[in-house]
Design a protein around this motif. Structure first.
Motif, short mmCIF file in Angstrom:
data_model
loop_
_atom_site.label_atom_id
_atom_site.label_comp_id
_atom_site.label_asym_id
_atom_site.label_seq_id
_atom_site.Cartn_x
_atom_site.Cartn_y
_atom_site.Cartn_z
N THR A 17 0.83 -1.20 0.00
CA THR A 17 0.00 0.00 0.00
C THR A 17 0.87 1.25 0.00
OG1 THR A 17 -1.61 -1.23 1.33
CG2 THR A 17 -1.92 1.14 1.19
N SER A 112 6.23 3.58 8.75
CA SER A 112 5.08 4.28 9.29
C SER A 112 4.80 3.97 10.76
CB SER A 112 3.86 3.96 8.42
OG SER A 112 2.79 4.76 8.80
N ASP A 276 2.05 9.44 14.20
CA ASP A 276 2.66 8.11 14.13
C ASP A 276 4.15 8.16 13.83
OD1 ASP A 276 2.43 8.96 11.50
OD2 ASP A 276 2.19 6.94 10.73
N ASP A 280 2.58 11.07 9.43
CA ASP A 280 1.49 11.37 8.49
C ASP A 280 0.11 11.04 9.05
OD1 ASP A 280 1.82 8.64 8.30
OD2 ASP A 280 2.16 8.60 6.13
N THR A 343 -7.89 2.25 -0.98
CA THR A 343 -6.99 2.54 0.13
C THR A 343 -5.58 2.82 -0.40
OG1 THR A 343 -8.25 1.20 1.67
CG2 THR A 343 -5.92 1.51 2.18
N GLU A 362 -8.68 9.32 5.14
CA GLU A 362 -8.85 7.87 5.21
C GLU A 362 -9.19 7.46 6.63
OE1 GLU A 362 -6.24 5.41 2.48
OE2 GLU A 362 -4.85 6.86 3.32
N SER A 364 -7.90 5.18 8.16
CA SER A 364 -6.69 4.74 8.83
C SER A 364 -5.93 5.89 9.46
CB SER A 364 -5.80 4.00 7.82
OG SER A 364 -5.53 4.84 6.72
N THR A 487 -0.02 -3.34 4.22
CA THR A 487 1.13 -2.74 4.92
C THR A 487 1.75 -3.65 5.98
OG1 THR A 487 -0.39 -1.72 6.50
CG2 THR A 487 0.32 -0.36 4.65
N ARG A 495 -8.94 -6.76 7.53
CA ARG A 495 -9.62 -5.59 8.06
C ARG A 495 -11.10 -5.71 7.73
NH1 ARG A 495 -5.27 -2.77 9.62
NH2 ARG A 495 -3.65 -2.08 8.18
N TYR A 497 -14.48 -3.42 8.06
CA TYR A 497 -14.94 -2.04 8.30
C TYR A 497 -16.46 -2.07 8.40
CZ TYR A 497 -10.45 -1.37 5.79
OH TYR A 497 -9.15 -1.44 5.34
C1 G16 Z 1 -0.64 3.53 4.52
C2 G16 Z 1 -1.23 4.23 3.33
C3 G16 Z 1 -2.66 4.61 3.61
C4 G16 Z 1 -3.45 3.39 4.05
C5 G16 Z 1 -2.77 2.74 5.22
C6 G16 Z 1 -3.42 1.43 5.60
O1 G16 Z 1 -0.54 4.41 5.58
O2 G16 Z 1 -0.50 5.39 3.00
O3 G16 Z 1 -3.19 5.18 2.46
O4 G16 Z 1 -4.75 3.76 4.37
O5 G16 Z 1 -1.43 2.44 4.90
O6 G16 Z 1 -3.30 0.55 4.53
P1 G16 Z 1 -3.65 -0.98 4.68
O7 G16 Z 1 -5.09 -1.02 5.10
O8 G16 Z 1 -3.41 -1.56 3.33
O9 G16 Z 1 -2.77 -1.54 5.77
P2 G16 Z 1 0.80 4.53 6.40
O10 G16 Z 1 0.50 5.54 7.47
O11 G16 Z 1 1.05 3.14 6.93
O12 G16 Z 1 1.84 4.97 5.43
#
Ligand code: G16
Length: 542
Positions: A17, A112, A276, A280, A343, A362, A364, A487, A495, A497
């Motif tokens: 992601t 992240s 975090d 971001d 996402t 988002e 998240s 991620t 997940r 929702y």
């Molecule tokens: C990243 C992405 C976001 C996404 C989040 C969760 O955030 O930049 O756009 O919403 O992961 O993604 P997933 O549901 O695929 O785990 P970050 O803050 O981890 O860079």
């Protein structure tokens, strides 16, 4: 001297992601980081003589890979490298530096909100010249290249001192170590009414910001305490640590529990927030009220005109598909466009560049605007503070008024982490196979109106992204979405929702899990979560 080093490809360098995220020992394998960085450069064109931005969230292994990336950028022909002092740049600050200095792109080292340390997570991602994450066209090319790469180029030079601002030269490439905070703080001063926020703080308004021992510490100290006059001590855990003090730098109700408890106390500060690992994401809590990220997006969109940077209004709003529909109602009232994307922040870039939208968000915990091309934790905090300073009401009052005016979208996400990958893939595959049969079926008194596998057709570049999550939409506006995280670094994360719209203000005070109880049971019934994952309960509820 520039060395060309022979290497063999790794098969697992597919960006997720948000870039490539793996455990540190994976990145420490011979040439692993070098292969991926060279695959990035090999996927780009016409960057000779241009500027590359390099920075990271300061986690374990950051410093080593910063040096590698600098030497490889020099060997590959970039004209200039801008690197954050100490190897530090928050993700939104890196996006800003790329845009402000008209860089060709940037390499951001971060995993992240995932934990850091010798056996924890690390990550590398590439951002393009608009400051945003590389689109799928580029990440696909990087992955394809990583599977066949046989050499990489690196300058045979000594490490540079990244702890002191200054300029160095490697193989004709100018390396400049920059203040990681200055450009970002300046941008925030342009967007927000600092005088109004300063006056609010001077009047006794109490703010607490938990930097979670991660990258936003230096930014929050400078902006909240030094420039806006919040009392010293308002920013907690402000020293970035390579292992985030052993915690998950994830600003949610599980990992920022202490902040949540403090904000629920009778003598709580007026406003609590956290960010975090890479700065971001955001967590917003008023005295006695947690604001869900989906609600926060809607409320910020409805009030953004109160901040100088948005006084002309918004061109449109975008949200990721699993994010609640709260912002849609705001867009409808404002008479502006609303976009639903998969996402991943990368999907907002085209909409922002084309000025279709001004604000994005988002579920998240990410919210942001056209000021950069990443979500931005401190930006969300400052916009909330600006709104509070102008409206002179509590967070709780603003939230209640918003629900009364627009209705409330009860919303929760249930995560099942580190589930067996085959079991998780099987669950999704089975749902996908049953999509056509679901409409018309009734579960717990709710009838399925529509069921699909979300596909996004980008209105700007016409690209199509399929399989972005299973949506089950019920008559009356309730919804359950299932998808696998992109991620995680071990096993799979499922997940789920869950969302219910409640227009009646007399029913806006129900505890969220209670308000969603029937849908939560339906989710398990439809997907057989317990049976397939072997889990009785989610690992994290947000
Ligand atoms: C990243 C992405 C976001 C996404 C989040 C969760 O955030 O930049 O756009 O919403 O992961 O993604 P997933 O549901 O695929 O785990 P970050 O803050 O981890 O860079």
């Amino acid at each position: 001297m520039i060395k060309t080093v022979s290497t063999t490809p790794y098969s697992d360098q597919k960006p997720g992601t948000s870039g490539l995220r793996k455990k540190v020992p994976v990145f420490q394998q011979e040439n692993y980081a070098e292969n991926f960085i060279q695959s990035i450069f090999d996927s780009l064109e016409d960057f000779a003589g241009q500027t590359l931005v390099i920075g990271g969230d300061g986690r374990y292994y950051n410093r080593e890979v910063i040096q590698i990336a600098i030497k490889m950028a020099a060997a590959n022909g970039f004209g200039q490298v801008l690197v954050g002092r100490g190897g530090i740049l928050s993700t939104p600050a890196a996006s800003n530096v790329i845009r402000k200095h008209k860089a060709f792109g940037g390499i951001i080292l971060s995993a992240s909100h995932n934990p850091g340390g010798p056996t924890e997570d690390f990550g590398i991602k590439y951002n393009i010249g608009n400051g945003g994450p590389a689109p799928e066209k580029i990440t696909d090319a990087i992955f394809a290249r990583s599977k066949v790469i046989d050499t990489y180029k690196i300058a045979d030079a000594a490490d540079i001192n990244i702890d002191i601002e200054g300029t160095h030269t490697i193989e004709g490439t100018k390396i400049t170590v920059i203040d990681p905070v200055a450009d970002y703080a300046e941008l925030m001063e342009e967007l927000f009414d600092f005088a109004a926020i300063r006056a609010m703080f001077a009047g006794g308004f109490r703010v607490v910001f938990d930097a979670m021992s991660a990258v936003t510490g230096p930014y929050a100290k400078e902006i909240l305490e030094n420039r806006l006059g919040a009392p010293k001590g308002s920013v907690l855990n402000f020293m970035p640590l390579p292992d985030f003090g052993g915690h998950h730098p994830d600003p949610n109700l599980v990992h920022a529990r202490a902040l949540y408890e403090a904000m629920m106390a009778d003598d709580a500060p007026d406003f609590g927030a956290a960010s975090d690992g890479d700065g971001d994401r955001n967590l917003i809590i008023g005295r006695g009220i947690f604001v869900t990220p989906s609600d926060s997006l809607a409320m910020l969109a409805a009030n953004a005109h109160l901040a100088p940077g948005y006084s002309k209004g918004l061109s449109g709003i975008a949200r990721s598909m699993p994010t609640s529909g709260a912002a849609d109602r705001v867009a409808e009232k404002l008479g502006i466009g609303m976009y639903e994307t998969p996402t991943g922040w990368k999907f907002f870039g085209n909409l922002l560049d084309a000025d279709k939208v001004t604000i994005c968000g988002e579920e998240s915990a990410g919210t942001g605007s056209n000021h950069v091309r990443e979500k931005d934790g401190l930006w969300a905090v400052l916009l909330w503070l600006n709104v509070l300073a102008v409206r002179k009401e509590s967070v709780l009052d603003i939230v209640r008024e918003h629900w009364a005016a627009y209705g409330r979208n009860y919303y929760s996400r249930h995560d099942y982490e580190e589930v067996d990958s085959a079991a998780a893939n099987g669950l999704i595959a089975d749902l996908r196979a049953r999509l056509a049969d679901l409409p018309g079926k009734t579960f717990g008194g709710l009838t399925v109106e529509k069921a699909d596998d979300f596909a996004y057709h980008d209105p700007i570049d016409k690209s199509v992204s399929e399989h972005q999550g299973i949506r089950i939409l019920f008559a009356g506006g309730s919804r359950i979405v299932f998808r696998l995280s992109g991620t995680g670094t071990s096993g799979a994360t499922l997940r789920v929702y869950i969302e219910r719209f409640e227009p009646d203000a007399a029913r806006h005070d129900i505890e969220t899990q209670t308000a969603l109880a029937d849908l939560i049971a339906i989710a398990d019934e439809i997907a057989d979560i317990k049976g397939r994952t072997g889990r009785d309960a989610p690992s994290v509820i947000t």
